[in-house]
Design a protein around this motif. Sequence first.
Motif, PDB file in Angstrom:
ATOM      1  N   ASP A  70     -31.522   7.102 -46.009  1.00  0.00           N
ATOM      2  CA  ASP A  70     -30.448   6.126 -45.761  1.00  0.00           C
ATOM      3  C   ASP A  70     -30.486   4.989 -46.792  1.00  0.00           C
ATOM      4  O   ASP A  70     -31.344   4.970 -47.681  1.00  0.00           O
ATOM      5  CB  ASP A  70     -30.482   5.627 -44.306  1.00  0.00           C
ATOM      6  CG  ASP A  70     -31.678   4.739 -44.001  1.00  0.00           C
ATOM      7  OD1 ASP A  70     -32.322   4.235 -44.942  1.00  0.00           O
ATOM      8  OD2 ASP A  70     -31.968   4.559 -42.802  1.00  0.00           O
ATOM      9  N   LYS A  74     -35.011   4.741 -45.870  1.00  0.00           N
ATOM     10  CA  LYS A  74     -35.731   5.372 -44.763  1.00  0.00           C
ATOM     11  C   LYS A  74     -35.280   6.834 -44.613  1.00  0.00           C
ATOM     12  O   LYS A  74     -34.083   7.135 -44.715  1.00  0.00           O
ATOM     13  CB  LYS A  74     -35.414   4.586 -43.484  1.00  0.00           C
ATOM     14  CG  LYS A  74     -36.276   4.945 -42.296  1.00  0.00           C
ATOM     15  CD  LYS A  74     -36.053   3.946 -41.158  1.00  0.00           C
ATOM     16  CE  LYS A  74     -36.845   4.277 -39.915  1.00  0.00           C
ATOM     17  NZ  LYS A  74     -36.661   5.569 -39.350  1.00  0.00           N
ATOM     18  N   GLN A  76     -34.146  10.003 -42.737  1.00  0.00           N
ATOM     19  CA  GLN A  76     -33.482  10.363 -41.476  1.00  0.00           C
ATOM     20  C   GLN A  76     -33.479  11.884 -41.367  1.00  0.00           C
ATOM     21  O   GLN A  76     -33.386  12.574 -42.384  1.00  0.00           O
ATOM     22  CB  GLN A  76     -32.023   9.867 -41.461  1.00  0.00           C
ATOM     23  CG  GLN A  76     -31.869   8.365 -41.640  1.00  0.00           C
ATOM     24  CD  GLN A  76     -32.249   7.597 -40.375  1.00  0.00           C
ATOM     25  OE1 GLN A  76     -32.317   8.160 -39.288  1.00  0.00           O
ATOM     26  NE2 GLN A  76     -32.532   6.314 -40.534  1.00  0.00           N
ATOM     27  N   ASN A  78     -31.546  15.068 -39.340  1.00  0.00           N
ATOM     28  CA  ASN A  78     -30.575  15.625 -38.380  1.00  0.00           C
ATOM     29  C   ASN A  78     -30.814  17.120 -38.245  1.00  0.00           C
ATOM     30  O   ASN A  78     -31.619  17.701 -38.971  1.00  0.00           O
ATOM     31  CB  ASN A  78     -29.143  15.346 -38.845  1.00  0.00           C
ATOM     32  CG  ASN A  78     -28.774  13.898 -38.665  1.00  0.00           C
ATOM     33  OD1 ASN A  78     -28.785  13.099 -39.592  1.00  0.00           O
ATOM     34  ND2 ASN A  78     -28.469  13.547 -37.423  1.00  0.00           N
TER      35      ASN A  78
END
Length: 448
Positions: A70, A74, A76, A78
């Motif tokens: 992001d 950081k 992320q 999904n």
Amino acid sequence: MALKNKYLIDLLETVKKRNQGEPEFIQAVTEVIETLEPVIEKRPDLVEAGVLDRLVEPERQIVFRVPWVDDNGKVQVNRGFRVQFNSAIGPYKGGIRLHPSVYIGIIKFLGFEQVFKNSLTTLPMGGGKGGSDFDPKGKSDGEVMRFCQSFMTELCKHIGADTDVPAGDIGTGAREIGYMFGQYKRLRNEFTGVLTGKGLTYGGSLARTEATGYGLCYFTDEMLKANGKSFQGKTVVISGSGNVAIYATEKATALGAKVVALSDSNGYIYDPDGIDLACVKQLKEVERKRIKEYVATHPNATYTEGCKGIWTIKCDIALPCATQNEIDGESAEILVKNGCWCVSEGANMPSTPEAINTYLANGILYGPAKAANAGGVATSGLEMSQNSERLSWTFEEVDAKLHGIMVSIFKACESAAKEYGMEGNYMAGANIAGFLKVAEAMKAQGCV
Ligand code: NDP
């Protein structure tokens, strides 16, 4: 509808056992199996060939990790999905949904519906669907791009212009398709029609953006005409304010109706003067803002928090164009009580089984999603044809073909319903007509 056929009762039990925790998928399969009962009674050869046993199980399900970074640096993570449901009549074809509610059951229900829908379009496309629990809302362009690139890095191993051709759906518009196409091209070093809904400068089709909403109105108009009615002078309520809702509003207005309401996942607007679509397009397509901003520039309009209340607005025709199960039995009763006499579905499976029972019990003209919203995938099929020819057709050519396809879908639903003793039940007609073509192809290709 209570099933009597023992084979179908057992089949549905197996589906329920095998797909526990996936209520949307079970709901979609139940509706189709229930309406196919008269076909199964008449066609024991299809039972013997195990067509239905095979049809309710996806050919392939791919689940994968989608890591991305992001704007704060950081990591992320999904989850990505592609369900390749059925390729009996052509390469898998179906959209990619990006929404936090996505899990395997949602993608399977959408993939299952897609098989019948694609069959109805008359074009050679099998059924598939994909997506992720990624939420593009509130993300920067850079974050969306990095997500899409990561998603495609895995997905590209499983798709191809002759294998599986994804497209847009909730949360996946031109921006996301562009990033995914770019990444596919970079990884595979090939420029092919592997995705539809592409931008016009790199292989997209004119009228694809408008296709699902316009197609919904073409189908509905045909259904109205067949019943001695029209859009002219009618009051219409449309849910959602995304791609399908916007272009359904545009075409319904062009056909003489007044659209008085639209919504998003936070609430709905009601404008008794008729929706100012230019304002909605600016808010939604350009500024990516919430629908409630509309009332700031339209003093006669009101905004109400919550989605469900939109179905309490008095109307002749309701076009649900947001998401699954958005009209429940209670909302359907309110629609009927307020004089609504037609519901036609732009979204996939927007009506619960209780809502559908209410429509049928009250003689509402009901256009089921599989048929009524097939214009999007039909025009994606036309995009694939243009990509293969390396030619681009004019807006008018594509729109005329879309119109012809929607008329033929309505006629197929109408005549299948009649042939199987359910005249006027276009849901049964859509399921039967969509099923028969796929079933014949599956039987002819043997046990695969
Ligand atoms: P968009 O993402 O463009 O728009 C979706 C709209 O529905 C938005 O207004 C969104 O509000 C609202 N919405 C989404 N989820 C929910 C929810 N859980 N509760 C309430 N509102 C919600 O998607 P599309 O217009 O492309 O798709 C709409 C429907 O049409 C879906 O069911 C899709 O599967 C179906 N469909 C789409 C096709 C296409 O070509 N695009 C083809 C055939 C069917 P918010 O912005 O607040 O999330």
